[in-house]
Design a protein around this motif. Structure first.
Motif, PDB file in Angstrom:
ATOM      1  N   ARG A 257      93.325  28.409  -9.711  1.00 26.73           N
ATOM      2  CA  ARG A 257      93.782  28.624  -8.340  1.00 26.73           C
ATOM      3  C   ARG A 257      93.611  30.101  -8.054  1.00 26.73           C
ATOM      4  O   ARG A 257      94.338  30.931  -8.596  1.00 26.73           O
ATOM      5  N   ALA A 258      92.631  30.427  -7.232  1.00 28.66           N
ATOM      6  CA  ALA A 258      92.295  31.831  -6.992  1.00 28.66           C
ATOM      7  C   ALA A 258      92.392  32.167  -5.508  1.00 28.66           C
ATOM      8  O   ALA A 258      91.808  31.466  -4.672  1.00 28.66           O
ATOM      9  N   LYS A 259      93.112  33.224  -5.210  1.00 26.93           N
ATOM     10  CA  LYS A 259      93.140  33.738  -3.855  1.00 26.93           C
ATOM     11  C   LYS A 259      91.971  34.699  -3.698  1.00 26.93           C
ATOM     12  O   LYS A 259      91.846  35.677  -4.435  1.00 26.93           O
ATOM     13  N   LEU A 260      91.084  34.379  -2.739  1.00 26.44           N
ATOM     14  CA  LEU A 260      89.887  35.210  -2.547  1.00 26.44           C
ATOM     15  C   LEU A 260      90.065  36.106  -1.325  1.00 26.44           C
ATOM     16  O   LEU A 260      90.655  35.697  -0.333  1.00 26.44           O
ATOM     17  N   PRO A 261      89.550  37.334  -1.441  1.00 23.08           N
ATOM     18  CA  PRO A 261      88.680  37.848  -2.520  1.00 23.08           C
ATOM     19  C   PRO A 261      89.414  38.503  -3.680  1.00 23.08           C
ATOM     20  O   PRO A 261      88.827  38.771  -4.718  1.00 23.08           O
ATOM     21  N   GLU A 262      90.722  38.758  -3.571  1.00 23.92           N
ATOM     22  CA  GLU A 262      91.389  39.654  -4.522  1.00 23.92           C
ATOM     23  C   GLU A 262      91.481  39.119  -5.948  1.00 23.92           C
ATOM     24  O   GLU A 262      91.549  39.910  -6.899  1.00 23.92           O
ATOM     25  N   GLU A 263      91.509  37.796  -6.138  1.00 22.68           N
ATOM     26  CA  GLU A 263      91.646  37.239  -7.488  1.00 22.68           C
ATOM     27  C   GLU A 263      90.344  36.674  -8.057  1.00 22.68           C
ATOM     28  O   GLU A 263      90.355  36.020  -9.094  1.00 22.68           O
ATOM     29  N   LYS A 264      89.256  36.968  -7.384  1.00 17.72           N
ATOM     30  CA  LYS A 264      87.971  36.396  -7.808  1.00 17.72           C
ATOM     31  C   LYS A 264      87.555  36.895  -9.181  1.00 17.72           C
ATOM     32  O   LYS A 264      87.222  36.098 -10.070  1.00 17.72           O
ATOM     33  N   ASP A 265      87.545  38.200  -9.394  1.00 16.17           N
ATOM     34  CA  ASP A 265      87.088  38.754 -10.677  1.00 16.17           C
ATOM     35  C   ASP A 265      87.982  38.291 -11.826  1.00 16.17           C
ATOM     36  O   ASP A 265      87.479  37.956 -12.908  1.00 16.17           O
ATOM     37  N   LYS A 266      89.284  38.278 -11.608  1.00 15.19           N
ATOM     38  CA  LYS A 266      90.213  37.836 -12.647  1.00 15.19           C
ATOM     39  C   LYS A 266      89.950  36.376 -13.030  1.00 15.19           C
ATOM     40  O   LYS A 266      89.989  36.011 -14.216  1.00 15.19           O
ATOM     41  N   THR A 267      89.664  35.553 -12.034  1.00 15.04           N
ATOM     42  CA  THR A 267      89.416  34.133 -12.295  1.00 15.04           C
ATOM     43  C   THR A 267      88.089  33.923 -13.004  1.00 15.04           C
ATOM     44  O   THR A 267      87.979  33.071 -13.893  1.00 15.04           O
ATOM     45  N   LEU A 268      87.084  34.707 -12.651  1.00 13.58           N
ATOM     46  CA  LEU A 268      85.798  34.616 -13.347  1.00 13.58           C
ATOM     47  C   LEU A 268      85.964  34.984 -14.822  1.00 13.58           C
ATOM     48  O   LEU A 268      85.357  34.361 -15.700  1.00 13.58           O
ATOM     49  N   ARG A 269      86.800  35.971 -15.104  1.00 16.72           N
ATOM     50  CA  ARG A 269      87.049  36.356 -16.507  1.00 16.72           C
ATOM     51  C   ARG A 269      87.758  35.231 -17.260  1.00 16.72           C
ATOM     52  O   ARG A 269      87.476  34.982 -18.440  1.00 16.72           O
ATOM     53  N   MET A 270      88.660  34.522 -16.564  1.00 16.04           N
ATOM     54  CA  MET A 270      89.346  33.412 -17.209  1.00 16.04           C
ATOM     55  C   MET A 270      88.364  32.286 -17.542  1.00 16.04           C
ATOM     56  O   MET A 270      88.444  31.670 -18.611  1.00 16.04           O
ATOM     57  N   ILE A 271      87.438  32.018 -16.628  1.00 20.42           N
ATOM     58  CA  ILE A 271      86.419  30.996 -16.900  1.00 20.42           C
ATOM     59  C   ILE A 271      85.534  31.423 -18.069  1.00 20.42           C
ATOM     60  O   ILE A 271      85.194  30.610 -18.941  1.00 20.42           O
TER      61      ILE A 271
END
Length: 289
Positions: A257-271
């Motif tokens: 669950r990612a709030k864009l754009p601010e949590e995009k990079d963090k979520t990509l790292r989790m993936i």
């Protein structure tokens, strides 16, 4: 309440009053979908719909949302649809939002002014099944509209001041076309700029044309790691001005669950961590539609 056939709703409408206005889906040709295959599309009689609204007024005073079923309620003529919305306003004054599913055909049949009229009478969110932004994939699954049309219809909803939730399907293009499907879906989502994106993972349904292709060896279903890589590519290609990108449906291997754009990079790292085996995936037996 008078329900016919299989009635479905988005996960976010779990606590909503389900008002069935149509039965089935007017398109009902997508190769991956088995939801309404046994149903012949129809609009239910006015007296049945009005009786259901009256029943909800007596028995569902705690629910403050209504979800109109089934597949594409916007295909209902405007005068009839507005009559239902006005009755909801009259008998269920505590309802704060009405939502419904829509497809490109149904949206195209409404003028901008008609959509704004529905908004003014309570329509707060429309759920649109994009599935893929790749034209080759859309044609292969018989979606009924190409990416350009999908973008136009998504923007039409947004321009009317109605929230837009878009669903996409990981794995829909098979193994060979996976990356193009992911990149093009990100492109189309960016152009639509929806308020919500819901990514589901394809689960093949016996009896559907796509399942038949799978059994015949004409379609290769991506594995869990490939689905996850596809999700990463899709998210990386998606730029929203401000929205939520969900992949927390029960069909998915990794809930995000990612709030864009601010949590995009963090979520990509989790993936990335999940792809490297540092984060456990949902086991196959726990996945569901």
């Amino acid at each position: 309440m008078h329900y016919e056939g299989m009635v479905i709703r988005p996960p976010s409408e779990a606590d909503s009053i389900l008002l069935q206005v149509t039965v089935g889906c007017s398109h009902n040709k997508c190769t991956f979908c088995g939801t309404y295959k046994s149903e012949r599309f129809k609009i239910k009689p006015d007296e049945t719909i009005m009786a259901d609204i009256a029943y909800a007024a007596k028995h569902f005073k705690r629910q403050d949302r209504v979800f109109i079923c089934d597949g594409d309620a916007l295909i209902v003529p405007q005068k009839r649809l507005i009559k239902y919305f006005r009755e909801i306003e009259k008998q269920l004054p505590w309802v704060k939002r009405v939502g419904l599913y829509a497809n490109a055909k149904g949206i195209s049949m409404k003028t901008p002014e008609e959509l704004q009229e529905l908004r003014d009478h309570g329509l707060g969110i429309v759920y649109l099944g994009l599935e893929s932004g790749d034209d080759q994939t859309l044609k292969a699954v018989n979606k009924g509209a190409g990416s350009k049309k999908m973008i136009e219809m998504g923007r039409k909803i947004k321009d009317a001041g109605i929230k837009l939730s878009v669903t996409v399907l990981l794995g829909l293009a098979g193994r060979e076309h996976s990356r193009v499907h992911a990149e093009e879906t990100g492109r189309v989502l960016s152009a639509m700029d929806p308020d919500y994106v819901g990514a589901l993972s394809l689960m093949l349904i016996p009896g559907t044309p796509l399942h038949q292709d799978y059994e015949a060896g004409r379609f290769e279903l991506p594995g869990s790691a490939e689905m996850l890589a596809e999700l990463r590519t899709m998210l990386a290609a998606t730029d929203l001005s401000g929205g939520l990108f969900h992949a927390n449906h029960a069909s998915n291997y990794l809930p995000i669950r990612a709030k864009l754009p601010e949590e995009k990079d963090k979520t990509l790292r989790m993936i990335d961590d999940a792809l490297e085996g540092k984060v456990a995936l949902r086991p196959e037996f726990l996945r569901a539609l």
